[in-house]
Enzyme design. Structure first.
Site, mmCIF file in Angstrom:
data_model
loop_
_atom_site.group_PDB
_atom_site.id
_atom_site.type_symbol
_atom_site.label_atom_id
_atom_site.label_comp_id
_atom_site.label_asym_id
_atom_site.label_seq_id
_atom_site.Cartn_x
_atom_site.Cartn_y
_atom_site.Cartn_z
ATOM 1 N N CYS A 86 118.933 2.343 -81.452
ATOM 2 C CA CYS A 86 118.098 3.339 -81.099
ATOM 3 C C CYS A 86 117.062 3.390 -82.248
ATOM 4 C CB CYS A 86 118.953 4.703 -81.304
ATOM 5 S SG CYS A 86 120.136 4.611 -79.808
ATOM 6 N N CYS A 207 124.012 16.524 -75.894
ATOM 7 C CA CYS A 207 123.915 14.940 -75.956
ATOM 8 C C CYS A 207 122.460 14.727 -75.611
ATOM 9 C CB CYS A 207 124.900 14.337 -75.115
ATOM 10 S SG CYS A 207 126.569 14.959 -75.524
ATOM 11 N N SER A 208 121.738 13.959 -76.003
ATOM 12 C CA SER A 208 120.603 13.368 -75.603
ATOM 13 C C SER A 208 120.685 12.652 -74.086
ATOM 14 C CB SER A 208 119.758 12.438 -76.493
ATOM 15 O OG SER A 208 120.359 11.496 -76.832
ATOM 16 N N ILE A 210 119.410 9.789 -70.752
ATOM 17 C CA ILE A 210 118.536 8.719 -70.864
ATOM 18 C C ILE A 210 117.193 8.884 -70.374
ATOM 19 C CG2 ILE A 210 120.584 7.381 -70.467
ATOM 20 C CD1 ILE A 210 119.516 7.007 -67.305
ATOM 21 N N HIS A 331 114.957 10.607 -74.916
ATOM 22 C CA HIS A 331 115.389 9.474 -75.786
ATOM 23 C C HIS A 331 115.444 8.090 -75.149
ATOM 24 C CE1 HIS A 331 117.509 7.373 -78.978
ATOM 25 N NE2 HIS A 331 118.415 7.619 -78.578
#
Lengths: 386, 386
Positions: A86, A207-208, A210, A331
């Site tokens: 990341c 939570c991020s 996709i 993200h």
């Protein structure tokens, strides 16, 4: 070493673009940065391209940078593909800056690109769990975050799940003001707490997700920059990369991001109190709280109060993630680090529109990736100055 | 920029190691380089790790460098993973050298690692075809090489398949003398010509195979090197990376390797006539002939005579691929560039045993990777001086 400035940045909107290739996303970000810098395409002398999971998810499984660049109309220069999970894009920026600082080249391009929506969401999710040999035992990123959080909450009983939800509320509000953001719906504390549980205490909205997208930055010397643009030049005062330690569990262990931040402050000749705006890696919302402490924005154990008092809101004393962060802006992993950079450049130039922070002079980005047990595999802290 | 020297190199034997992980292969190469340099592990300040197809073939699909390094006992330093297809390892060396040349760090490590044998050879072969969007139409690397070769043979009718076979005969003989080589059986012209046809005119023995292995190099300044070793120091006089052009077919097109070589000669202040030994990218044996011309070892159209006259044999005027090259030493793609570097370092130091070239002063490596139509995606030419 020479001073390095960012002369132009660009990005795509982050989102779900089933009909677009990584090459096409990268081309858009590069052309936006080229236009922002007012620099001819052929002036780019060297390029670094960050991408994290393309080899697992995309048709093109290697030399993606060369294909992105030829699509954008750039060839016959040194191109290197960079992968640090990341933190791939910020690792690419670090190398572009090193090329200019060293005098090896005068004008360098950094690109981050990721294409995660392919019609197979499970495969995309699985790609995020593949950077650790422990994923097969269920020890995924989310599990790792959740375990560390519970340990942290035991140590500081004042930290509650409501604080994590407040981070998401802040970032979703910021994201609603950002035309580049993937998720633009403002969320309430109740929305966050009542969303599906992923790994206790982490709910879905913490939570991020996709995403697909790309971001780019062009760096050069101050003298060269002034030949092309009259916009404020943004100096790269530090761009520090560190890998984590493989020492779980170790109470004395100092997190990768904390060590990288200290190095960055030292290189830039500033302290955390000088930072006016920050973009940090809230891959899971509670991580943002932990980062307030690791980056020195508050003392250890004080981050819950930071969010309670609204100090990291856009109109707060130290606004964090005005772009919406990973949670709301999105993200697409290999693009995130340079999207953070683009946001800080816009903030420092006063070009951030509805989400503009009041007259910042110094900005910071923190971008982390991968997992060695007990820490991130890589963390990059960058300090930008107007 | 500061002078950069190679203080130590190391590699694993190349081969088929079903029971070994990339982490374990990388660890062996790093420890060999550390021992060769006589430098403590903890002195390594920064690292670049080249790997090409791990995300497609191995369990660990990201941040492989951080996992290799922690396995070797190195953490808490800046680590960046580099992918430039078959030229990943030389691209990693280029960045390690830039760190030292720029003064950003004093001691840098470059590693290349690849693990292609996993019990599924078809998958490994497919991974080699995935760097181009045209592979799905059958336009794989071998097909590209074969097409270009036939065009070349039409232009120079003196070039015959027997010349390609002679390259393999030379390299297989050299490889038989190299304890690190994967394939150690000397082949005859008949063996090569009668082996299975892959893509006319390329037979099986003209094509490099798949392999497992790792190689590493440690670079630093001359002054620092002298604190640790009394061995001859090998200067990195040039390490030039270029991406190809996307202009097929174009008669006026100058190959990436030719342009990179010119840049490297200029940076090193020498000409091709000064090179005493070279390791070049014979992924397909006939490419070696073409490279004699592109690197300036002979005029265009003269390479067939070079091999006929034995001028590139170990006892020739310009020995090429004394290690056995990719054909015999093996080609674990992400490791190859640094294995070439290790061979040239050993040759310049006079440590190459049965395959030692007579007293070379200047060595060259050429490592290429990937495919943009009409050219390689990346090519690195490195010049080393005793």
């Amino acid at each position: 070493m020479r001073d390095v400035v960012i002369i132009g940045v660009g990005m795509t909107r982050f989102g779900r673009f089933l009909d677009r290739s990584p090459q096409d996303l990268g081309r858009e970000a590069i052309w936006n940065a080229i236009e922002d810098a007012n620099i001819p395409l052929k002036q780019i002398q060297v390029a670094y391209v960050g991408n994290a999971v393309g080899a697992q998810l995309n048709e093109l499984k290697g030399t993606i940078g060369q294909h992105v660049l030829t699509t954008a109309g750039i060839d016959s220069i040194p191109v290197t593909n960079v992968e640090n999970a990341c933190s791939s894009a910020s690792s690419a920026l670090r190398l572009a800056a090193l090329e200019v600082a060293s005098g090896n080249h005068d004008i360098a391009l950094a690109v981050g690109v990721e294409k995660m929506y392919t019609g197979d969401t499970a495969k995309a999710a699985a790609s995020m769990a593949s950077g650790t040999p422990y994923a097969k035992y269920g020890f995924t990123f989310v599990a790792e975050y959740a375990l560390n959080l519970r340990k942290w909450m035991r140590k500081y009983p004042a930290v509650k799940v409501e604080h994590f939800a407040k981070v998401v509320v802040k970032n979703s509000k910021n994201g609603s003001l950002n035309p580049y953001a993937q998720f633009r719906k403002p969320l309430s504390v109740e929305d966050v707490l009542h969303s599906r549980m992923v790994a206790n205490p982490l709910t879905l909205y913490m939570c991020s997700g996709i995403g697909d997208g790309s971001a780019a930055a062009i760096v050069c010397t101050k003298k060269i920059a002034r030949k092309y643009t009259s916009k404020p030049l943004i100096e790269v005062a530090a761009c520090e990369l560190l890998s984590g330690t493989y020492t779980y569990p170790d109470e004395a262990h100092e997190a990768c991001s904390s060590r990288a931040a200290k190095q960055a402050y030292e290189r830039a000749g500033i302290g955390p109190e000088d930072v006016n705006v920050a973009e940090v890696h809230d891959a899971m919302a509670p991580a943002e709280l932990k980062l307030y402490e690791e980056l020195g924005f508050c003392q250890e154990g004080e981050s819950a109060r930071m969010i309670d008092e609204g100090r990291t809101m856009i109109n707060g004393t130290i606004p964090v993630n005005p772009s919406g962060g990973l949670a709301a802006k999105g993200h697409p992993v290999g693009a995130t680090g340079l999207a953070q950079i683009a946001e800080i450049v816009w903030q420092l130039r006063g070009e951030a529109g509805d989400r503009q922070v009041s007259n910042p002079k110094v900005g910071l980005t923190q971008n982390q990736g991968g997992l060695v047990v007990g820490d991130n595999a890589a963390c990059v802290v960058t300090i930008l100055k107007k």
